[in-house]
Motif scaffolding. Structure first.
Motif, mmCIF file in Angstrom:
data_model
loop_
_atom_site.group_PDB
_atom_site.id
_atom_site.type_symbol
_atom_site.label_atom_id
_atom_site.label_comp_id
_atom_site.label_asym_id
_atom_site.label_seq_id
_atom_site.Cartn_x
_atom_site.Cartn_y
_atom_site.Cartn_z
ATOM 1 N N GLU A 1 0.831 -1.198 0.000
ATOM 2 C CA GLU A 1 0.000 0.000 0.000
ATOM 3 C C GLU A 1 0.871 1.256 0.000
ATOM 4 O O GLU A 1 1.863 1.334 0.738
ATOM 5 N N GLN A 2 0.488 2.222 -0.844
ATOM 6 C CA GLN A 2 1.069 3.557 -0.820
ATOM 7 C C GLN A 2 -0.014 4.497 -0.286
ATOM 8 O O GLN A 2 -1.057 4.666 -0.924
ATOM 9 N N ARG A 3 0.233 5.086 0.870
ATOM 10 C CA ARG A 3 -0.795 5.803 1.620
ATOM 11 C C ARG A 3 -0.505 7.305 1.631
ATOM 12 O O ARG A 3 0.533 7.740 2.145
ATOM 13 N N ARG B 1 3.211 0.539 3.299
ATOM 14 C CA ARG B 1 2.902 -0.557 4.211
ATOM 15 C C ARG B 1 2.750 -1.863 3.444
ATOM 16 O O ARG B 1 2.295 -1.876 2.300
ATOM 17 N N ALA B 2 3.150 -2.965 4.086
ATOM 18 C CA ALA B 2 2.966 -4.308 3.537
ATOM 19 C C ALA B 2 2.046 -5.093 4.458
ATOM 20 O O ALA B 2 2.079 -4.920 5.685
ATOM 21 N N ARG B 3 1.198 -5.954 3.859
ATOM 22 C CA ARG B 3 0.259 -6.756 4.631
ATOM 23 C C ARG B 3 0.274 -8.200 4.121
ATOM 24 O O ARG B 3 0.389 -8.448 2.925
ATOM 25 N N TYR B 4 0.144 -9.120 5.066
ATOM 26 C CA TYR B 4 -0.014 -10.532 4.691
ATOM 27 C C TYR B 4 -1.166 -11.117 5.503
ATOM 28 O O TYR B 4 -1.204 -10.992 6.734
ATOM 29 N N LEU C 1 6.733 0.134 6.248
ATOM 30 C CA LEU C 1 7.987 0.116 5.497
ATOM 31 C C LEU C 1 8.776 1.399 5.744
ATOM 32 O O LEU C 1 9.515 1.872 4.882
ATOM 33 N N GLN C 2 8.591 1.959 6.934
ATOM 34 C CA GLN C 2 9.396 3.072 7.400
ATOM 35 C C GLN C 2 9.597 2.857 8.895
ATOM 36 O O GLN C 2 9.728 1.729 9.327
ATOM 37 N N ASP C 3 9.640 3.894 9.695
ATOM 38 C CA ASP C 3 9.863 3.718 11.132
ATOM 39 C C ASP C 3 8.732 2.917 11.766
ATOM 40 O O ASP C 3 7.629 2.835 11.230
ATOM 41 N N ASN C 4 9.018 2.349 12.956
ATOM 42 C CA ASN C 4 8.018 1.559 13.700
ATOM 43 C C ASN C 4 7.490 0.421 12.833
ATOM 44 O O ASN C 4 6.381 0.478 12.312
ATOM 45 N N LEU C 5 8.285 -0.614 12.711
ATOM 46 C CA LEU C 5 8.008 -1.717 11.788
ATOM 47 C C LEU C 5 6.625 -2.321 11.984
ATOM 48 O O LEU C 5 5.865 -2.512 11.035
#
Length: 238
Positions: free
Chosen positions: A128-130, A151-154, A178-182
């Motif tokens: 996702e590009q938010r 963000r990545a989601r599975y 996909l940035q700070d706070n994994l």
């Protein structure tokens, strides 16, 4: 029927145990619609609307509208490119420091399915590009804190038919920033489903939504409608 009653009892006990650890005293509710509208042998359109509330009696939290174009690689693999709009009201219990959010989201998705005995497994991978527009509500003038996040989601989903009419559905979905706070959040879901017609069903379930510092309980009512519109589009072309 005995198998159905035992499965429902186990599900309810499990959900009750999970619901005891909550970040709120109130249990919220999500009303949801999902559709996969087949328009050709290889293409379908995803349609989705969700109305989320802080409490079962009201108190609006979030509106989510999502659509996308699905490409059916084969019967067990689907690739999707889509867009979503999310409007969030962060003023639960009229807190003066919560933020209102508007988000435009682009996403790419890949779904794989497989069966094991009576169990149907679905693996969903999503990027996702938010694009987030955030307004912070404080005693000072409103602050615009717009930002872009990735963000990545599975999600691993398991469905088990009980009868020709009833089925169980469970999933666990992990959200990774996909940035700070994994770690972003984790959603654990369980529901009983009812087939209404050949291409529609209703699911009544519970979602345990876990964040870093809070856990929220959400009841869910979901309606799924997957019409085959290939005949309609074929007639228009002819």
């Amino acid at each position: 029927m005995k198998k159905l009653l035992i499965s429902i009892a186990v599900l309810l006990v499990h959900l009750q145990c999970l619901a005891q650890a909550s970040g709120e005293e109130e249990t919220g509710i999500w009303y949801m619609y999902f559709g996969m509208n087949r328009i050709s042998e290889k293409l379908s359109i995803h349609s989705e609307a969700q109305f989320r509330y802080y409490e079962t009696s009201g108190n609006f939290n979030q509106l989510l509208l999502r659509t996308g174009l699905n490409y059916h690689i084969n019967q067990k693999a689907i690739a999707t490119l889509g867009y979503a709009f999310i409007e969030t009201d962060g003023t639960f219990l009229e807190s003066p420091s919560r933020a209102n959010l508007d988000e435009h989201r682009i996403f790419q998705q890949f779904i794989l399915t497989n069966t094991l005995g009576e169990f149907l497994f679905e693996h969903r991978y999503r990027l996702e590009q938010r694009f987030i527009s955030q307004t912070l509500i404080t005693s000072d003038p409103e602050q615009d804190l717009s930002r872009t996040e990735h963000r990545a989601r599975y999600r691993l989903q398991v469905m088990l038919p009980l009868t020709n009419t009833f089925f169980l559905n469970f999933y666990d979905e992990l959200f990774i920033n996909l940035q700070d706070n994994l770690f972003d959040q984790n959603r654990l879901y369980g529901a009983i489903g009812i087939h209404i017609t050949e291409n529609s069903n209703l699911q009544l379930g519970y979602l345990r939504n876990q964040f870093t510092n809070a856990v929220f309980d959400r009841l869910q009512i979901g309606f799924f409608f997957n019409p085959d519109l290939r005949g309609v589009f074929k007639n228009k072309k002819s």
